[in-house]
Design a protein around this motif. Sequence first.
Motif, PDB file in Angstrom:
ATOM      1  N   GLU A  12      42.485  19.496 -10.115  1.00 53.51           N
ATOM      2  CA  GLU A  12      41.152  19.261 -10.687  1.00 53.51           C
ATOM      3  C   GLU A  12      40.505  20.565 -11.146  1.00 53.51           C
ATOM      4  O   GLU A  12      39.918  20.626 -12.224  1.00 53.51           O
ATOM      5  CB  GLU A  12      40.250  18.555  -9.654  1.00 53.51           C
ATOM      6  CG  GLU A  12      40.676  17.119  -9.345  1.00 53.51           C
ATOM      7  CD  GLU A  12      40.844  16.263 -10.608  1.00 53.51           C
ATOM      8  OE1 GLU A  12      39.968  16.320 -11.500  1.00 53.51           O
ATOM      9  OE2 GLU A  12      41.871  15.549 -10.700  1.00 53.51           O
ATOM     10  N   LYS A  45      42.090  21.643 -14.307  1.00 52.54           N
ATOM     11  CA  LYS A  45      41.649  20.789 -15.430  1.00 52.54           C
ATOM     12  C   LYS A  45      40.300  21.255 -15.933  1.00 52.54           C
ATOM     13  O   LYS A  45      40.032  21.261 -17.138  1.00 52.54           O
ATOM     14  CB  LYS A  45      41.533  19.332 -14.974  1.00 52.54           C
ATOM     15  CG  LYS A  45      42.783  18.507 -15.171  1.00 52.54           C
ATOM     16  CD  LYS A  45      42.423  17.049 -15.089  1.00 52.54           C
ATOM     17  CE  LYS A  45      43.464  16.257 -14.351  1.00 52.54           C
ATOM     18  NZ  LYS A  45      42.980  14.921 -13.994  1.00 52.54           N
ATOM     19  N   ASP A  46      39.419  21.661 -14.980  1.00 50.31           N
ATOM     20  CA  ASP A  46      38.074  22.079 -15.374  1.00 50.31           C
ATOM     21  C   ASP A  46      38.106  23.243 -16.352  1.00 50.31           C
ATOM     22  O   ASP A  46      37.197  23.394 -17.171  1.00 50.31           O
ATOM     23  CB  ASP A  46      37.272  22.491 -14.137  1.00 50.31           C
ATOM     24  CG  ASP A  46      36.784  21.265 -13.392  1.00 50.31           C
ATOM     25  OD1 ASP A  46      36.827  20.170 -14.014  1.00 50.31           O
ATOM     26  OD2 ASP A  46      36.399  21.379 -12.223  1.00 50.31           O
ATOM     27  N   PHE A  77      47.367  17.489 -20.293  1.00 50.08           N
ATOM     28  CA  PHE A  77      45.908  17.496 -20.435  1.00 50.08           C
ATOM     29  C   PHE A  77      45.554  18.558 -21.450  1.00 50.08           C
ATOM     30  O   PHE A  77      46.080  19.679 -21.383  1.00 50.08           O
ATOM     31  CB  PHE A  77      45.248  17.812 -19.090  1.00 50.08           C
ATOM     32  CG  PHE A  77      45.688  16.881 -17.988  1.00 50.08           C
ATOM     33  CD1 PHE A  77      45.090  15.637 -17.831  1.00 50.08           C
ATOM     34  CD2 PHE A  77      46.713  17.241 -17.130  1.00 50.08           C
ATOM     35  CE1 PHE A  77      45.510  14.783 -16.832  1.00 50.08           C
ATOM     36  CE2 PHE A  77      47.133  16.385 -16.128  1.00 50.08           C
ATOM     37  CZ  PHE A  77      46.536  15.142 -15.974  1.00 50.08           C
TER      38      PHE A  77
END
Lengths: 326, 458
Positions: free
Chosen positions: B130, B133-134, B172
Motif C-alpha cells: 500500500e 502504491k501511494d 499498478f
Amino acid sequence: MSDAITLNGVTKTFGTKVAVRDLDLVVPTGAIYGFIGPNGAGKTTTIRMIMSILFPDCGQISVLGHESALEAKDRIGYLPEERGLYKKMKVGAFLMYMERLKRDSGTSSRSRVRGWLEKVGLADVENKKCEELSKGMQQKIQFIATVIHEPELLILDEPFSGLDPVNMRLLRDLVLEQGRKGSTVIFSTHVMDQAEQICDHIVMINDGDKVLDDNLDDIRRRFDPRTILFESLEIGADVTPLESLPSVEGITRKGAHHEISLKAGSDPGQAIREIVNAAPASRVELHRPTLEDIFVQIVTEGGTAGVDLDNLRAGLRNDAAAGGAS
Amino acid sequence: MKKVLHVAIREFLSTVLTKGFIIGVLVTPALISFMVIMMPMLMNEEPPRIEGEVAVLDPTGEVVQGLAEYLKPEAIAERRSETQAKAKEVMEQIPGGAANAAMAQPSLDALLGEVPDLDIVRLDSGHDLETEKDRLIGDETGPESRLALITVHQDAVERTEGEEVFGSYDLFVREKLDDRIIDEIRRGMRTTLVDARIRQTDLDRATIEALTHVPRISSTTVTEKGEKETNEVLNMLLPAGFMILLLISVMTGGQYLLTTTVEEKSSRVVEVLLSAVSPMQLMTGKILGQMGVGLVILALYAGMGVAGLISFAMLGLLDLSLLFYLLIFYVIAYFVMASMMAAIGAAVNEMREAQTLMTPVMVTLMIPWMLWLPITRNPNSLFATITSFIPPINTFVMLLRMTSTSPPPMWQVWVTIAIGLLSVWGALWFAAKVFRVGLLMFGKPPNFATLIKWVKMA
C-alpha cells in the motif's frame, strides 16, 4: 373580329365546394373586361382555368383561337394573384429571363428592359437583387414581366392590391395604354372603384355564379339612378315640403345632406327641377349607382338569404385583405 | 423545348454561381489536401521525454534483470526502428503506398515518441504494497517519480504443485501514464516471464520460436494477363469509391432541386413562371439544370480520382469503361432521385415540411451503404443479383458489383439499365402529376396519401 376568349358551360369544383358554376363568357378582341366580385367568388379560379393552370371539370375554353392557353402562352401576358420574384436574382436578369421564356424567338433585349424600368420610374434598380425592392416596386417589376413580350391578351389578377394611390394610378395608366394599343385586357378585382375607372365591360361573379355580364354604360343605364343627393342652402332647413312632390318617394337624412329616393318610372331631370323650385339648395346631384351599389343590389335581389350587407360592402372596398387562392 | 432549355440554363447557373456551391465543392478537396499535407507536420511535434522509475516487487528474483534489459532505452529504440521498417514494407504493398509511406515516415516517428528513460527498481519483500502504491499518486516528474509498480506472483515462474497454469503479475500505474509505456512494460514482462519459465525447463527458446513462427503471406491473384499480388485494400476501396461518387453527385443535384423548387413555391414566383411555361416544361428544365450541377460534381471528383491514379502511375488498376457505366448509372439514379425531389418540393410549402417526406428517400439512400461490404465480398450471390435489379438501389448495387473483383455478366448490367430506365419513366410520371397539382397548393403539408390522391386527380 374573332373573340379573344370564350368559355362555354365551365364548372370547377374543389372537393364539395363549387368554385365556378356553369360559366359562359365571351371576351371580344380588344376589349377591357373587369372580373369583379368579393374575395372567394371564383375570379382567380376562372382566370387559372383560362390560363390552363387549372382544368375545368366540364365545359369548353378557347383562348386566342386555341383549345388551351398553353398553345398560345407566348401571346398572353398573365399577372397572377400569387406572384413573387426570384429573391436572389437581379431585376434586369429576371426581366430578361422572363422575356426569353415568353418570346417565340427566345430572345431578350437589355434596352427593352431598361426602357420599361424607366417608364415605371425604376431606372436605377436594374442591377439590384429583387429582394432589395419594396413590395410596390416588386409589383411594378412583375407587371413589366407580364407585358414585356408585348402580349395580345393581358390577364391581370388583382393587379393593384397592395399599391399606394400614386403607383395604382401609374399602373392603371399602363394598363389603359396596353388597351389602347389593341391588347385585350382582362383583370379581376374585388375593389369596385378600380373596375369603374378602367373597364368598359363588367363581369360580376358571386359565389361561383356569374351575376352580371354587361357593358359599363348599359349597366349604368339599366340600374337607372333613382336617388338624388340634396343639401339645403341653410343648414338645418326644413325639407318636409319636398316629401309632397309627385316624383318623390321618401327622404332620408344622411349627415349634412339628404338622400331623396324617386318613385319608379319618374324622370330624374323633372324631379331635380321640382326639388330646386321647392327648396333653396346648395347642392342637388343625381346619384349614379356605383358598381358596389349594383353588386349589392344584385346580391340582395337574388334572394341570397342572410347576406350581411355591411360586410359585403366592406369587402368590396377594402383593399387590405388579400384574396385566398380560390 | 427552347423554354425547357432556358429554364435548365437558369437553374444550372443560379446554382453553380452561388458562393455556397463554389465553396462547398472546392472546400472538400481543399480540406483533404490540407489534411494530407498538414497532418504529418502537426504530428511531428515531439511529446516530452518520459522518465521515471518502475518498481518491481519480485519474490521470484527472476524478473527484474530481464525487464531492465528489455526496457533499456537502446533496446526500445531498436525495436521501434524495426517496427517502422515493417510498417514501411506494408505501406509499399498498398497502391500509392510508397508515396504515402514516405509521407507517413516523420509522423510514425512522432507517434512512437522519444524513447523513454525508465529506471527499474527492485523492491525486496519487506516493502508494504500500500505504501508503495501511494507513491504513484501525485504529479511530481523527473527521474525520481514512480510511474508504475509491478508485483510478480509467487508462482509466475514456477508452477505450484498440481496447478495447470502459471501465475502472472499485477500492474499498478500512475494516472495519465502514456499507454505506449504500459504496452512496453506488458511486452517486457511477457518476454521476461516466458524466458524465465523456459530456463526452468530443458527447452531452447530459439527452437520454440522457430517452431511457432509462420509469417503472414500476401496472396497472388492469377489472371489471364498474368499474376499479380492480390490487392485486398483496393478491392474493397474501389467499389466504395465509385458508390460514394455516385451517391454524392446524385444527392447534390437532388438536394438543390428540392431547395430551388421549395423556394420558387414559397416566394410565389412559380405562378409567374407558369404564365410562361407549362408545369411539365418547368419540371423538366429544372431537372435537367440540376443534372448539370450533379455532372459538374461527378466530373470534378471523378477527375480528381483519375488524376490521383495517374500521378501514382496506377491507372491500369481502373477499367476505364467503368467510367462510362458510372455516367449511365448517374443519369438513371439522378432522374429517379430528382423526380422524387421535384415532387416533394412542389408538394410542401417550406423546407421544414419537406423533412418528413424526405425521410423515406434518405433511408433508401442509406441502403447502398449497408450493402457495400456484403456485396463487394460476394458480388455474384443471389442476394446481390436480385438487389441489383430492384429500383431505386439497382444502379448503386450494380456499380458495386461491376467494380468488385468478379464483375457480373454483361446481360445483367443491361437488365439493370433497362429496369433503371423504366423506373425513371415511372418516377417522372409520378412526379409530373404531383408537381402540377402541388405547385399551386398552399396550406397543410401533404402526406403520402395526399400525394397519391393528387396523382389520381391530375
